[in-house]
Design a protein around this motif. Structure first.
Motif, PDB file in Angstrom:
ATOM      1  N   PHE A  89       0.802  -1.218   0.000  1.00 24.85           N
ATOM      2  CA  PHE A  89       0.000   0.000   0.000  1.00 24.85           C
ATOM      3  C   PHE A  89       0.841   1.277   0.000  1.00 24.85           C
ATOM      4  O   PHE A  89       0.312   2.365  -0.227  1.00 24.85           O
ATOM      5  N   TYR A 146      -5.500   1.540   5.401  1.00 25.40           N
ATOM      6  CA  TYR A 146      -5.362   1.308   3.958  1.00 25.40           C
ATOM      7  C   TYR A 146      -6.553   0.534   3.411  1.00 25.40           C
ATOM      8  O   TYR A 146      -7.115   0.887   2.360  1.00 25.40           O
ATOM      9  N   LYS A 147      -6.973  -0.534   4.117  1.00 25.61           N
ATOM     10  CA  LYS A 147      -8.097  -1.347   3.640  1.00 25.61           C
ATOM     11  C   LYS A 147      -9.385  -0.545   3.600  1.00 25.61           C
ATOM     12  O   LYS A 147     -10.204  -0.700   2.692  1.00 25.61           O
ATOM     13  N   LYS A 181      -9.887   2.047   0.469  1.00 23.76           N
ATOM     14  CA  LYS A 181     -10.047   1.578  -0.912  1.00 23.76           C
ATOM     15  C   LYS A 181     -11.319   2.188  -1.522  1.00 23.76           C
ATOM     16  O   LYS A 181     -12.172   2.722  -0.827  1.00 23.76           O
ATOM     17  N   PRO A 239     -14.570  -0.196   0.027  1.00 27.67           N
ATOM     18  CA  PRO A 239     -13.975  -0.922   1.157  1.00 27.67           C
ATOM     19  C   PRO A 239     -14.874  -1.984   1.767  1.00 27.67           C
ATOM     20  O   PRO A 239     -14.381  -2.940   2.372  1.00 27.67           O
TER      21      PRO A 239
END
Length: 761
Positions: A25, A79-80, A83, A86
């Motif tokens: 990432f 980070y997840k 997206k 997500p």
């Protein structure tokens, strides 16, 4: 099984390491800042080198992203959750645990070096050297800082630069006790602390307008060939005259019923003890209110007396707001004048409160309870608080079996009158305590009807005093404590129970309890940022000695007073609690409780209301309320005999609980409790209940988890616990628990649910 567990743990760790990896990432033009290390070098021995290191490490910014078990879980969650799509779970993880990435582009090692250099000079390490080295990798970067400490400058002498005014002479006296002694290392923070110490001392001497910024330290390093310096304390230029002269209190005006809407033309003034009490309709007697005010006319201003006066007026319990304001009046050359105005805004005098409760007990009794409270906060215009409480409660057995059809009715009426002063047959006026000692008089009666088995009437009367010695210490003493228990009616079934249990019969016998009790509490648990919290509480209760002595003097029948059997006993307990706060949100709380009651004289057992109990939401939570002990005694599993609580003369208990946050106001806990109660004397009806040297082998132990809704002003607590050690089982079977949560039988017999308000300790 062991091999399977190790293999599973290994696979789980590999999955976590892969799933929580953040390398992919990180943008191409960035590297993640993973922290710094600091190396200190010094040719001289530095006594407080750890404090210096800690201070320098505190200057290193920014903080890197945190790790959990070696993984950047918070960063991964960010980070997840960032997206394009997500999903719900990733959004939740980002909101709850996510951390913004800290890239090396946000780090400025040169600026950190300069901060360290300046901080070292502030601590006397002049001409030190600082450097840094960047350790850059493909995706991660760290920084190594190196500091070479110079030989520090040490104080040779401290003196005041002038001595012509009264304030100069006061400062010279204060300097004699200064912590800045010869050999002290140069430190700007210590100099600032010394100015604040002088400011506080001068304020207590009446220097109302003094300010620590009026003072300045000057250092002369050209005093010897060694690294030494002389320190001079002087006033800055242009210090106002009002800042260096003492102030006296010229007028004291008190407004006992202050309101911005009050018509000043309708106010009357009464002068007592050099104080003017200004009010329209008298709401508080001036002669009584004057006793709470420590300020005196023509005395020097005192911040301590001002603070104590506000504390004392607030502790009366009659006022919503207490506001002490000073107004500067005309000054002379040698001193200033202050007018003290005390504005008091009363609480609503009368109130009625109704409380409707739902009661559920571990013996399957449940029902409603109603409390009605009337309160008058200023009964005789002297701050007296009168409370009248009425109680009605009804409980019925909601389970089937032998106990079905049992019910309980409780009716109670209690009156309390609290005087915010000492009421004694000799006039007592205290003036310099932290808060006002209060006198409390109580009178009450209670009626209990238990399932047609018996009726119990209780009458009580108390007279005593309570006060706070300071912020942490509380005292209460009741030189008169009377309690009359009258078992007015019993059923044949209940008589059979009493015949089989002489201990229970003696507990329920009509008794007159007359004695004295004292309570002491030292409470230093509160404070979110206090790392170590401590609570010490103890209660001493002695009854019957005065009546026994009176009988001997008058020749009355031993063991009776006015035709009533009176109880003789001594009872004491000690409650120790210790909190270790790992950080602001994580706490390890512990408690140890011990209590002993000794019946003597004409008493073979403690009165039922004075006995000790174990088990329940504030005790050993893996056992139902009042269901542990005494000792290894095992009660009947059913029948009306199980309707009565298990009690003892001795109690020992220990608890430990780890408290941690979950989400928002929801907190979690993991805990373990251990303890039991015992009898002082052998009782055939309660086999195994007597205290012996093998007591430690008779402890009940339980563990569990809890959820708490902490809404600042109150806490709703849900605890789930299960026994780990059951004292009434055979010795080789006491330890153990199958922990079969999926089994309905196990949950019914071994999973105990507790609901309560507030923390258990």
């Amino acid at each position: 099984m062991k091999t399977k567990f190790i293999f599973t743990a290994f696979i789980f760790s590999l999955i976590c390491s892969y799933s929580c990896s953040v390398k992919k990432f990180i943008p191409e033009n960035e590297t993640l800042y993973i922290g710094s290390n600091l190396e200190l070098e010094s040719e001289e021995r530095i006594d407080d080198i750890k404090a210096i290191r800690s201070e320098l490490e505190g200057l290193i910014r920014p903080e890197p992203n945190g790790k959990v078990l070696g993984m950047y879980f918070g960063l991964w969650a960010h980070y997840k959750g960032s997206k394009e799509r997500p999903g719900f779970i990733n959004k939740f993880l980002k909101k709850r645990f996510g951390e913004e990435p800290v890239y090396f582009s946000k780090v400025n090692p040169q600026n950190t070096e300069e901060l360290m250099f300046n901080r070292l000079e502030n601590n006397g390490f002049f001409y030190s050297e600082t450097s840094s080295e960047v350790n850059r990798g493909e995706k991660f970067t760290s920084v190594s800082y190196k500091v070479k400490l110079s030989e520090p400058y040490l104080l040779r002498s401290l003196s005041v630069d002038r001595d012509s005014l009264e304030v100069d002479k006061e400062i010279i006296k204060l300097i004699e006790d200064s912590p800045l002694k010869s050999g002290t290392r140069f430190s700007l923070s210590k100099m600032q602390a010394e100015k604040e110490r002088i400011d506080e001392a001068l304020k207590s001497l009446g220097y109302y307008n003094f300010n620590p910024n009026y003072l300045i330290f000057e250092a002369d390093t050209n005093v010897s060939d060694k690294r030494e310096f002389d320190l001079f304390l002087r006033f800055r230029s242009n210090v106002p005259q009002s800042g260096i002269i003492p102030y006296k209190v010229r007028n004291i005006r008190v407004f006992p019923n202050y309101s911005v809407m009050e018509d000043e033309d309708r106010l009357d003034t009464v002068s007592i003890g050099g104080k003017d009490f200004i009010q329209g309709v008298e709401v508080f007697r001036p002669d009584l209110l004057e006793q709470y005010i420590l300020l005196e006319k023509d005395e020097r201003f005192s911040p301590q007396k001002s603070r104590l006066t506000s504390n004392r007026l607030s502790s009366i319990g009659t006022y919503r707001f207490v506001n002490l304001r000073y107004e500067e009046a005309d000054d002379s050359v040698t001193h200033g004048n202050l007018d003290a105005n005390i504005f008091l805004s009363p609480l609503t005098k009368r109130s009625i409160r109704a409380e409707l409760q739902g009661v559920s007990k571990s013996n399957n009794f449940a029902g409603p309870a109603l409390n009605l409270v009337y309160r008058n906060r200023n009964l005789y215009q002297g701050g007296e608080v009168f409370s009248l409480t009425g109680k009605f409660a009804y409980e019925t057995q909601i389970a089937g079996g032998e106990l079905s059809g049992l019910n309980s009715i409780e009716l109670g009426l209690k009156a309390d009158l609290v005087y915010p002063r000492v009421v004694f047959f000799i006039p007592i006026k205290e003036r310099f305590s932290y808060s006002v000692p209060k006198t409390k008089m109580s009178l009450g009666t209670e009626y209990q009807s238990r399932g047609g088995l018996y009726r119990l009437n209780t009458f009580s009367a108390n007279y005593g005093y309570f006060w706070n010695a300071n912020r942490f210490v509380f005292h209460e003493i009741n030189p008169i404590s009377l309690n009359v228990v009258n078992l007015s009616r019993t059923s044949p079934e209940f008589e059979e129970i009493l015949d089989n249990n002489p201990f229970l019969r003696r507990s329920f016998e009509q008794q007159f309890i007359a004695g004295i009790n004292y309570t002491f509490n030292y409470d230093k648990l509160s404070g979110r940022f206090r790392r170590h919290g401590l609570f010490v509480g103890t209660t001493l209760d002695i009854a019957g000695n005065g009546l026994s002595l009176a009988n001997r003097v008058t020749g009355g029948a031993e063991g009776t007073f006015l035709g009533l059997n009176y109880a003789q006993y001594g009872r004491g307990d000690l409650d120790l609690r210790y909190y270790f706060r790992i950080n602001e949100n994580h706490t390890i709380a512990t408690r140890m409780f011990g209590g002993v009651g000794l019946p003597y004289g004409n008493s073979e057992s403690l009165p039922f209301v004075k006995q000790f109990f174990a088990g329940g939401p504030n005790s050993i939570r893996a056992f139902r309320i009042r269901s542990v002990g005494p000792g290894t005694y095992r009660p009947e599993s059913s029948g009306v005999a199980a309707f009565f609580d298990q009690a003892g003369d001795i109690r020992f208990e220990g608890n430990i609980e780890y408290r941690f946050p979950l989400v928002s106001i929801l907190k979690g806990a993991v805990f373990m409790d251990a303890g039991n109660v015992w009898l002082m004397n052998e009782n055939e009806a309660l086999p195994g209940g007597k205290f012996t040297s093998d007591w430690w082998n008779e402890l009940a132990v339980g563990a569990g988890v809890g959820l708490r809704f902490d809404i600042e002003f109150f806490v709703l607590r849900f605890d789930f616990a299960t026994p780990m050690r059951i004292p009434y089982l055979p010795e080789d079977q006491r330890w153990g628990n199958s922990l079969d949560v999926r089994s309905r039988t196990w949950r019914r017999e071994r999973l105990i649910f507790n609901f309560a308000i507030g923390y258990p300790f």
